[in-house]
Write a protein that holds these residues in place. Structure first.
Motif, PDB file in Angstrom:
ATOM      1  N   LYS A  36     -23.586 -22.981 -13.151  1.00 22.24           N
ATOM      2  CA  LYS A  36     -22.746 -23.872 -12.350  1.00 22.24           C
ATOM      3  C   LYS A  36     -23.295 -23.888 -10.933  1.00 22.24           C
ATOM      4  O   LYS A  36     -23.465 -22.821 -10.317  1.00 22.24           O
ATOM      5  CB  LYS A  36     -21.293 -23.382 -12.340  1.00 22.24           C
ATOM      6  CG  LYS A  36     -20.373 -24.242 -11.496  1.00 22.24           C
ATOM      7  CD  LYS A  36     -18.963 -23.651 -11.501  1.00 22.24           C
ATOM      8  CE  LYS A  36     -18.084 -24.355 -10.486  1.00 22.24           C
ATOM      9  NZ  LYS A  36     -16.795 -23.675 -10.337  1.00 22.24           N
ATOM     10  N   HIS A  41     -22.952 -18.761 -14.309  1.00 18.62           N
ATOM     11  CA  HIS A  41     -21.509 -18.911 -14.238  1.00 18.62           C
ATOM     12  C   HIS A  41     -20.990 -19.195 -15.645  1.00 18.62           C
ATOM     13  O   HIS A  41     -21.383 -20.176 -16.262  1.00 18.62           O
ATOM     14  CB  HIS A  41     -21.132 -20.064 -13.297  1.00 18.62           C
ATOM     15  CG  HIS A  41     -19.678 -20.098 -12.959  1.00 18.62           C
ATOM     16  ND1 HIS A  41     -19.156 -19.394 -11.905  1.00 18.62           N
ATOM     17  CD2 HIS A  41     -18.644 -20.741 -13.552  1.00 18.62           C
ATOM     18  CE1 HIS A  41     -17.852 -19.608 -11.845  1.00 18.62           C
ATOM     19  NE2 HIS A  41     -17.512 -20.420 -12.843  1.00 18.62           N
ATOM     20  N   GLY A  42     -20.121 -18.331 -16.143  1.00 18.12           N
ATOM     21  CA  GLY A  42     -19.609 -18.443 -17.506  1.00 18.12           C
ATOM     22  C   GLY A  42     -20.284 -17.410 -18.396  1.00 18.12           C
ATOM     23  O   GLY A  42     -20.773 -16.386 -17.930  1.00 18.12           O
ATOM     24  N   ILE A  57     -19.883 -12.070 -18.609  1.00 18.20           N
ATOM     25  CA  ILE A  57     -19.173 -13.214 -18.052  1.00 18.20           C
ATOM     26  C   ILE A  57     -19.543 -13.211 -16.570  1.00 18.20           C
ATOM     27  O   ILE A  57     -19.394 -12.201 -15.887  1.00 18.20           O
ATOM     28  CB  ILE A  57     -17.638 -13.085 -18.210  1.00 18.20           C
ATOM     29  CG1 ILE A  57     -17.245 -12.920 -19.676  1.00 18.20           C
ATOM     30  CG2 ILE A  57     -16.942 -14.276 -17.557  1.00 18.20           C
ATOM     31  CD1 ILE A  57     -17.520 -14.117 -20.547  1.00 18.20           C
ATOM     32  N   TRP A  58     -20.072 -14.335 -16.088  1.00 18.98           N
ATOM     33  CA  TRP A  58     -20.560 -14.439 -14.721  1.00 18.98           C
ATOM     34  C   TRP A  58     -19.657 -15.360 -13.893  1.00 18.98           C
ATOM     35  O   TRP A  58     -19.144 -16.351 -14.412  1.00 18.98           O
ATOM     36  CB  TRP A  58     -21.977 -15.013 -14.716  1.00 18.98           C
ATOM     37  CG  TRP A  58     -22.939 -14.212 -15.533  1.00 18.98           C
ATOM     38  CD1 TRP A  58     -23.115 -14.271 -16.889  1.00 18.98           C
ATOM     39  CD2 TRP A  58     -23.852 -13.225 -15.074  1.00 18.98           C
ATOM     40  NE1 TRP A  58     -24.085 -13.380 -17.295  1.00 18.98           N
ATOM     41  CE2 TRP A  58     -24.554 -12.732 -16.200  1.00 18.98           C
ATOM     42  CE3 TRP A  58     -24.160 -12.725 -13.816  1.00 18.98           C
ATOM     43  CZ2 TRP A  58     -25.533 -11.759 -16.096  1.00 18.98           C
ATOM     44  CZ3 TRP A  58     -25.130 -11.749 -13.717  1.00 18.98           C
ATOM     45  CH2 TRP A  58     -25.814 -11.272 -14.837  1.00 18.98           C
ATOM     46  N   GLU A  59     -19.496 -15.024 -12.628  1.00 22.64           N
ATOM     47  CA  GLU A  59     -18.785 -15.884 -11.681  1.00 22.64           C
ATOM     48  C   GLU A  59     -19.653 -16.021 -10.437  1.00 22.64           C
ATOM     49  O   GLU A  59     -19.926 -15.021  -9.767  1.00 22.64           O
ATOM     50  CB  GLU A  59     -17.429 -15.281 -11.305  1.00 22.64           C
ATOM     51  CG  GLU A  59     -16.381 -15.408 -12.379  1.00 22.64           C
ATOM     52  CD  GLU A  59     -15.031 -14.874 -11.917  1.00 22.64           C
ATOM     53  OE1 GLU A  59     -14.776 -14.819 -10.689  1.00 22.64           O
ATOM     54  OE2 GLU A  59     -14.237 -14.501 -12.791  1.00 22.64           O
ATOM     55  N   ASP A  60     -20.086 -17.233 -10.169  1.00 19.74           N
ATOM     56  CA  ASP A  60     -20.902 -17.523  -8.987  1.00 19.74           C
ATOM     57  C   ASP A  60     -22.076 -16.555  -8.840  1.00 19.74           C
ATOM     58  O   ASP A  60     -22.348 -16.024  -7.762  1.00 19.74           O
ATOM     59  CB  ASP A  60     -20.042 -17.520  -7.718  1.00 19.74           C
ATOM     60  CG  ASP A  60     -18.965 -18.595  -7.768  1.00 19.74           C
ATOM     61  OD1 ASP A  60     -19.255 -19.696  -8.282  1.00 19.74           O
ATOM     62  OD2 ASP A  60     -17.842 -18.330  -7.309  1.00 19.74           O
ATOM     63  N   SER A  63     -22.039 -10.716 -12.131  1.00 18.86           N
ATOM     64  CA  SER A  63     -21.510 -10.261 -13.413  1.00 18.86           C
ATOM     65  C   SER A  63     -20.132  -9.649 -13.199  1.00 18.86           C
ATOM     66  O   SER A  63     -19.958  -8.763 -12.373  1.00 18.86           O
ATOM     67  CB  SER A  63     -22.445  -9.214 -14.023  1.00 18.86           C
ATOM     68  OG  SER A  63     -21.870  -8.651 -15.178  1.00 18.86           O
ATOM     69  N   LYS A  64     -19.162 -10.130 -13.963  1.00 15.33           N
ATOM     70  CA  LYS A  64     -17.792  -9.639 -13.828  1.00 15.33           C
ATOM     71  C   LYS A  64     -17.393  -8.712 -14.974  1.00 15.33           C
ATOM     72  O   LYS A  64     -16.583  -7.822 -14.810  1.00 15.33           O
ATOM     73  CB  LYS A  64     -16.797 -10.815 -13.759  1.00 15.33           C
ATOM     74  CG  LYS A  64     -16.976 -11.666 -12.523  1.00 15.33           C
ATOM     75  CD  LYS A  64     -16.687 -10.856 -11.282  1.00 15.33           C
ATOM     76  CE  LYS A  64     -16.801 -11.707 -10.029  1.00 15.33           C
ATOM     77  NZ  LYS A  64     -16.400 -11.002  -8.832  1.00 15.33           N
TER      78      LYS A  64
END
Length: 178
Positions: A36, A41-42, A57-60, A63-64
């Motif tokens: 993204k 992202h995702g 799971i990635w956000e911006d 890695s989350k």
């Protein structure tokens, strides 16, 4: 990207990575998954050249929530990790399949153990030649040159071809003549 050894195959939006894609780093590590606005992202995974993978799971770009899986299938667990620490040195195959019958020592996770070229050490990511200080992959390709610290560690701890003197040869027992 090509000039700095990177590549991308996949969807774009506004000339940025966006949607499903595959990003390859200069080290040949690949990210395969959702993007993204030019960032991971995702759902996506990092695939390392040695076969290790990290799914997350990635956000911006961060890695989350992820899981790390070694080549042999062992998954790293952040809590209660007792594999191959100071108190438990068993191989993953022993943990999954039990210890082999008496008489068959398990020097490595492979059965039978990989033969080591004369004068070399098996340092887990290839064979190390202490004369040239070069580590080559098991298929014969160059991996890296060892610095003084890595050389000392390999010579002190790694499995060596039998009969070359020095090193932890006690790990490998020759056939005894009767």
């Amino acid at each position: 990207m090509q000039f700095i050894g990177r590549s991308y195959k996949g969807c774009t939006e506004n000339d940025r990575m966006h949607g499903e894609g595959e990003y390859t780093f200069p080290t040949s590590t690949k990210y395969v998954g959702e993007m993204k606005d030019g960032m991971f992202h995702g759902k996506g995974m990092l695939l390392f050249p040695n076969g290790i993978k990290y799914e997350s799971i990635w956000e911006d770009g961060i890695s989350k929530q992820g899981s790390f899986t070694f080549v042999d299938g062992l998954q790293y667990q952040e809590n209660n990790w007792d594999y191959c620490d100071g108190n438990d040195r068993r191989f993953y195959s022993e943990r999954c399949n039990g210890i082999r019958p008496a008489g068959e020592s398990q020097m490595t996770d492979l059965h039978p153990p990989r033969p080591i070229p004369a004068g070399c050490y098996d340092c887990a990511d290839g064979f190390y030649d202490p004369v040239t200080r070069v580590i080559t992959s098991y298929s014969g390709g160059f991996v890296r040159s060892a610095d003084d610290s890595e050389h000392e560690w390999i010579v002190r701890t790694c499995r060596k071809a039998w009969g070359d003197g020095g090193g932890p040869e006690k790990l490998q027992h020759p056939k005894q003549e009767v």
